[in-house]
Design a protein around this motif. Structure first.
Motif, mmCIF file in Angstrom:
data_model
loop_
_atom_site.group_PDB
_atom_site.id
_atom_site.type_symbol
_atom_site.label_atom_id
_atom_site.label_comp_id
_atom_site.label_asym_id
_atom_site.label_seq_id
_atom_site.Cartn_x
_atom_site.Cartn_y
_atom_site.Cartn_z
ATOM 1 N N ILE A 20 0.818 -1.100 -0.107
ATOM 2 C CA ILE A 20 -0.056 0.117 0.033
ATOM 3 C C ILE A 20 0.746 1.371 0.109
ATOM 4 C CG2 ILE A 20 -1.621 1.462 1.321
ATOM 5 C CD1 ILE A 20 -2.832 -1.449 2.310
ATOM 6 N N ARG A 21 1.918 1.048 0.659
ATOM 7 C CA ARG A 21 2.693 2.500 0.843
ATOM 8 C C ARG A 21 3.801 2.650 -0.527
ATOM 9 N NH1 ARG A 21 3.923 0.352 6.154
ATOM 10 N NH2 ARG A 21 5.885 -0.878 5.192
ATOM 11 N N ARG A 22 3.673 1.754 -1.489
ATOM 12 C CA ARG A 22 4.246 1.836 -2.650
ATOM 13 C C ARG A 22 3.544 2.932 -3.597
ATOM 14 N NH1 ARG A 22 6.110 -4.188 -4.655
ATOM 15 N NH2 ARG A 22 7.529 -4.491 -2.756
ATOM 16 N N ALA A 23 2.053 3.070 -3.410
ATOM 17 C CA ALA A 23 1.405 4.068 -4.173
ATOM 18 C C ALA A 23 1.874 5.451 -3.594
ATOM 19 C CB ALA A 23 -0.050 3.884 -3.916
ATOM 20 N N ALA A 24 2.100 6.371 -4.630
ATOM 21 C CA ALA A 24 2.290 7.745 -4.221
ATOM 22 C C ALA A 24 1.340 8.409 -3.450
ATOM 23 C CB ALA A 24 2.724 8.672 -5.470
ATOM 24 N N ASP A 25 0.237 8.256 -3.869
ATOM 25 C CA ASP A 25 -1.006 9.108 -3.294
ATOM 26 C C ASP A 25 -2.069 7.836 -2.704
ATOM 27 O OD1 ASP A 25 -0.351 11.685 -4.087
ATOM 28 O OD2 ASP A 25 -1.025 11.261 -6.141
ATOM 29 N N PRO A 26 -2.982 8.192 -1.854
ATOM 30 C CA PRO A 26 -3.953 7.263 -1.485
ATOM 31 C C PRO A 26 -4.507 6.598 -2.933
ATOM 32 C CG PRO A 26 -4.268 9.278 -0.147
ATOM 33 C CD PRO A 26 -3.218 9.596 -1.497
ATOM 34 N N PRO A 27 -4.626 5.293 -2.706
ATOM 35 C CA PRO A 27 -5.067 4.535 -3.877
ATOM 36 C C PRO A 27 -6.651 4.882 -4.190
ATOM 37 C CG PRO A 27 -4.745 2.870 -2.338
ATOM 38 C CD PRO A 27 -4.262 4.511 -1.836
ATOM 39 N N PRO A 28 -7.290 4.818 -5.495
ATOM 40 C CA PRO A 28 -8.495 4.982 -5.629
ATOM 41 C C PRO A 28 -9.094 3.730 -5.158
ATOM 42 C CG PRO A 28 -7.396 4.411 -7.745
ATOM 43 C CD PRO A 28 -6.313 4.512 -6.617
ATOM 44 N N THR A 29 -10.538 3.940 -4.883
ATOM 45 C CA THR A 29 -11.388 2.811 -4.533
ATOM 46 C C THR A 29 -11.461 1.460 -5.536
ATOM 47 O OG1 THR A 29 -12.798 4.174 -3.256
ATOM 48 C CG2 THR A 29 -13.508 2.209 -3.729
ATOM 49 N N TYR A 30 -11.070 0.456 -4.765
ATOM 50 C CA TYR A 30 -11.179 -0.773 -5.768
ATOM 51 C C TYR A 30 -12.341 -0.986 -6.531
ATOM 52 C CZ TYR A 30 -11.434 -5.689 -7.234
ATOM 53 O OH TYR A 30 -11.491 -6.854 -7.873
ATOM 54 N N GLY A 31 -12.344 -1.099 -8.199
ATOM 55 C CA GLY A 31 -13.356 -1.221 -8.974
ATOM 56 C C GLY A 31 -13.901 0.247 -9.516
ATOM 57 N N SER A 32 -13.475 1.235 -8.971
ATOM 58 C CA SER A 32 -14.236 2.428 -9.345
ATOM 59 C C SER A 32 -13.607 2.978 -10.615
ATOM 60 C CB SER A 32 -13.669 3.579 -8.249
ATOM 61 O OG SER A 32 -12.258 3.845 -8.538
ATOM 62 N N THR A 33 -13.986 4.057 -11.376
ATOM 63 C CA THR A 33 -13.747 4.264 -12.606
ATOM 64 C C THR A 33 -12.328 4.890 -12.694
ATOM 65 O OG1 THR A 33 -15.944 5.192 -12.895
ATOM 66 C CG2 THR A 33 -14.588 6.011 -14.515
#
Length: 130
Positions: A20-33
């Motif tokens: 999870i920490r590898r993502a620069a920003d908070p990740p989008p919701t799973y399955g969202s556009t």
């Protein structure tokens, strides 16, 4: 979860948080556009999937404790209702008993019982000889 975590839970969470920490920003919701628009293998896309999976796993980790709390609350509510019903029955019985006995004390009721068995004028005392 109360107490210490099982070693496999700690290892799973450590692995999940590192992804999870590898993502620069908070990740989008799973399955969202926004999630669908991310390229395959993107750290944010992977982090979204891991966040969803870890949320589901943590819900299962805490399930026994939550069920225990829910059952305790239900048990306490049932006991309180049972106690209230008992008190209501007791009070109804007491009111009914007082109506049937009247307001006499025990001593007064016992004196009335003893007076009812005393010989009355004209009663025969024991056997009469012929």
């Amino acid at each position: 979860m109360t107490g210490t975590l099982a070693p496999e839970v700690t290892a799973r969470r450590r692995w999940a948080y590192s992804l999870i920490r590898r993502a620069a920003d908070p990740p989008p919701t799973y399955g969202s556009t926004d999630w669908l628009a991310l390229p395959e293998g993107s750290p944010a896309k992977i982090a979204s999937v891991v966040v969803a999976a870890e949320s589901w796993a943590q819900d299962g980790d805490d399930l026994p404790d939550r069920l225990g709390l829910d059952l305790g609350v239900a048990r306490d509510a049932h006991k309180a209702a049972e106690d209230a019903a008992y008190v209501e029955r007791f009070q109804a019985h007491r009111a009914d008993w007082r109506r049937s006995v009247g307001r006499k004390t025990f001593t007064e009721r016992r004196a009335a019982q003893l007076a009812s068995v005393e010989p009355r004028p004209g009663d025969r005392q024991g056997r009469e000889s012929p």
